[in-house]
Scaffold this active site. Structure first.
Site, PDB file in Angstrom:
ATOM      1  CG  MET A 179       8.755  66.164  52.777  1.00 43.16           C
ATOM      2  SD  MET A 179       9.609  65.586  51.407  1.00 43.16           S
ATOM      3  CE  MET A 179       8.782  64.770  50.306  1.00 43.16           C
ATOM      4  CG  HIS A 191      -2.811  65.116  52.175  1.00 45.43           C
ATOM      5  ND1 HIS A 191      -2.836  64.013  53.263  1.00 45.43           N
ATOM      6  CD2 HIS A 191      -1.596  64.794  51.642  1.00 45.43           C
ATOM      7  CE1 HIS A 191      -1.726  63.276  53.104  1.00 45.43           C
ATOM      8  NE2 HIS A 191      -1.113  63.870  51.919  1.00 45.43           N
ATOM      9  N   GLY A 221      -4.397  63.484  55.616  1.00 45.40           N
ATOM     10  CA  GLY A 221      -3.591  62.603  56.311  1.00 45.40           C
ATOM     11  C   GLY A 221      -2.673  63.357  57.030  1.00 45.40           C
ATOM     12  CG  HIS A 222       0.309  66.134  55.395  1.00 41.21           C
ATOM     13  ND1 HIS A 222      -0.059  66.480  54.110  1.00 41.21           N
ATOM     14  CD2 HIS A 222       1.591  65.505  55.593  1.00 41.21           C
ATOM     15  CE1 HIS A 222       0.936  65.986  53.593  1.00 41.21           C
ATOM     16  NE2 HIS A 222       2.080  65.586  54.128  1.00 41.21           N
ATOM     17  CD  GLN A 274      12.303  62.625  51.612  1.00 41.31           C
ATOM     18  OE1 GLN A 274      12.903  63.058  52.702  1.00 41.31           O
ATOM     19  NE2 GLN A 274      11.309  62.094  51.377  1.00 41.31           N
ATOM     20  N   GLY A 287       2.772  58.564  58.835  1.00 41.56           N
ATOM     21  CA  GLY A 287       1.384  57.983  57.977  1.00 41.56           C
ATOM     22  C   GLY A 287       1.807  56.512  57.723  1.00 41.56           C
ATOM     23  CD  GLN A 288      -1.243  51.186  57.659  1.00 42.57           C
ATOM     24  OE1 GLN A 288      -1.997  51.376  58.663  1.00 42.57           O
ATOM     25  NE2 GLN A 288      -1.556  50.336  56.610  1.00 42.57           N
ATOM     26  CE  LYS A 289       1.134  58.104  50.900  1.00 47.64           C
ATOM     27  NZ  LYS A 289       1.673  59.180  49.966  1.00 47.64           N
ATOM     28  CB  SER A 295      -0.687  60.984  47.865  1.00 47.34           C
ATOM     29  OG  SER A 295       0.732  61.368  47.383  1.00 47.34           O
TER      30      SER A 295
HETATM   31  O1  PAF Z   1       6.938  61.269  54.652  1.00 46.70           O
HETATM   32  C1  PAF Z   1       7.623  62.390  54.403  1.00 46.70           C
HETATM   33  O2  PAF Z   1       6.644  63.553  54.300  1.00 46.70           O
HETATM   34  C2  PAF Z   1       8.899  62.640  54.289  1.00 46.70           C
HETATM   35  O3  PAF Z   1       9.605  61.578  53.919  1.00 46.70           O
HETATM   36  C3  PAF Z   1       9.493  62.958  55.780  1.00 46.70           C
HETATM   37  C4  PAF Z   1       9.278  61.724  56.769  1.00 46.70           C
HETATM   38  C5  PAF Z   1       8.904  64.264  56.346  1.00 46.70           C
HETATM   39  C6  PAF Z   1      11.125  62.911  55.743  1.00 46.70           C
HETATM   40  O4  PAF Z   1      11.389  64.056  54.748  1.00 46.70           O
END
Ligand code: PAF
Length: 285
Positions: free
Chosen positions: A30, A34, A36-37, A61, A148-150, A186
């Site tokens: 999304m 950071h 983590g990504h 979501q 990510g496991q987070k 995060s």
């Molecule tokens: O973890 C996220 O950033 C979101 O939940 C994802 C997996 C990209 C789905 O929108």
């Protein structure tokens, strides 16, 4: 690096890479990156000939009380980071491209995976996640997808989604990346005030305390939860949403832990900011 916003452009670019014999890796995100990504992107880069990163703040979501408008966004900064890491394709669709008017079909994860932990506080959240992830899997048809496991409960939902709906891909779940003081990275950490940031380490400390009592032989879930709660209560301005010990595979919550892998997972509020984290603990026979 190319950036596309339409699903047809995405499919065409991936088809070209596949025709050239490349393995395709997908990192769904999304945005507001950071470390983590970036660790997911690096792993995908190392394992695939063609790497797609999707950036989409998925309205499905977010609950009605969650302010999606405030979710951090930085497409320009994110794109610079992805370019540096050698990503091939960024997919950054608008809401209409992912949910054209009239789109109403949803993917509903198994109830046992979502009627607990984050699913209780965020009803509908995992349907939204499962739906968008299934759509991305269909559009990209990756060989592997990286998470990510987070977001532990999310990772279990996605593993089950891939298995139950016969997606022919590998779901890779990579370790949580932490700040020096243990706080899980995060995008939501950006919301914390200075004081909140200092207290935010309580969640990881609580999970670690839970892990320590298990190591010392405790198997009663209520006592493990109490050990975690004690740490949260010692922090200022931190409220528990939940603290759980669950089966790492199925998320089943037992009152007495049995041998196998357990996830200690929690969510806390600091003001309006909700943070989640987890650790894995192996219980010997
Ligand atoms: O973890 C996220 O950033 C979101 O939940 C994802 C997996 C990209 C789905 O929108």
């Amino acid at each position: 690096m190319k950036t596309v916003c339409q699903t047809e452009e995405l499919r065409a670019a991936v088809a070209k890479a596949r025709a050239a014999g490349m393995k395709v890796g997908l990192v769904p995100t999304m945005g507001a990156f950071h470390e983590g990504h970036l660790s997911l992107v690096r792993e995908a880069r190392g394992e695939n000939g063609f790497v797609v990163v999707s950036i989409f703040v998925n309205p499905a979501q977010f609950g009605p009380d969650e302010d999606i408008g405030k979710y951090p966004r930085d497409l320009e900064g994110d794109s610079r980071k992805l370019e540096e890491l050698g990503v091939d394709l960024v997919f950054a669709p608008g809401v209409e491209a992912m949910y054209p008017p009239g789109a109403g079909t949803k993917v509903v994860p198994a109830p046992g995976l979502i009627n607990r932990m984050c699913g209780l506080t965020r009803p509908g959240h995992f349907e939204g996640v499962a739906t968008i992830v299934a759509k991305l899997f269909n559009l990209v048809e990756p060989d592997a997808a990286y998470f990510g496991q987070k977001d532990y409960q999310q990772s279990v939902v996605i593993r089950h989604l891939a298995r139950d709906l016969d997606f022919d891909l590998e779901v890779r779940v990579l370790p949580t990346v932490r700040e020096d003081d243990g706080l899980a990275m995060s995008s939501r950490n950006a919301y914390l005030s200075g004081d909140e940031r200092r207290e935010a380490t309580a969640l990881f400390r609580a999970l670690t305390a839970g892990g320590a009592v298990i190591e010392r032989g405790e198997r009663e879930a209520s006592r493990i939860r109490a050990a975690m709660q004690e740490v949260i209560e010692s922090a200022k301005g931190v409220q528990t949403d939940y603290l759980e010990a669950a089966d790492a595979e199925t998320l089943e919550i037992r009152e007495r832990l049995i041998p196998g892998r357990v996830v200690l997972a929690g969510a806390v509020f600091l003001g309006k900011t909700r943070l989640i984290d987890n650790i894995l603990v192996d219980i010997p026979e």
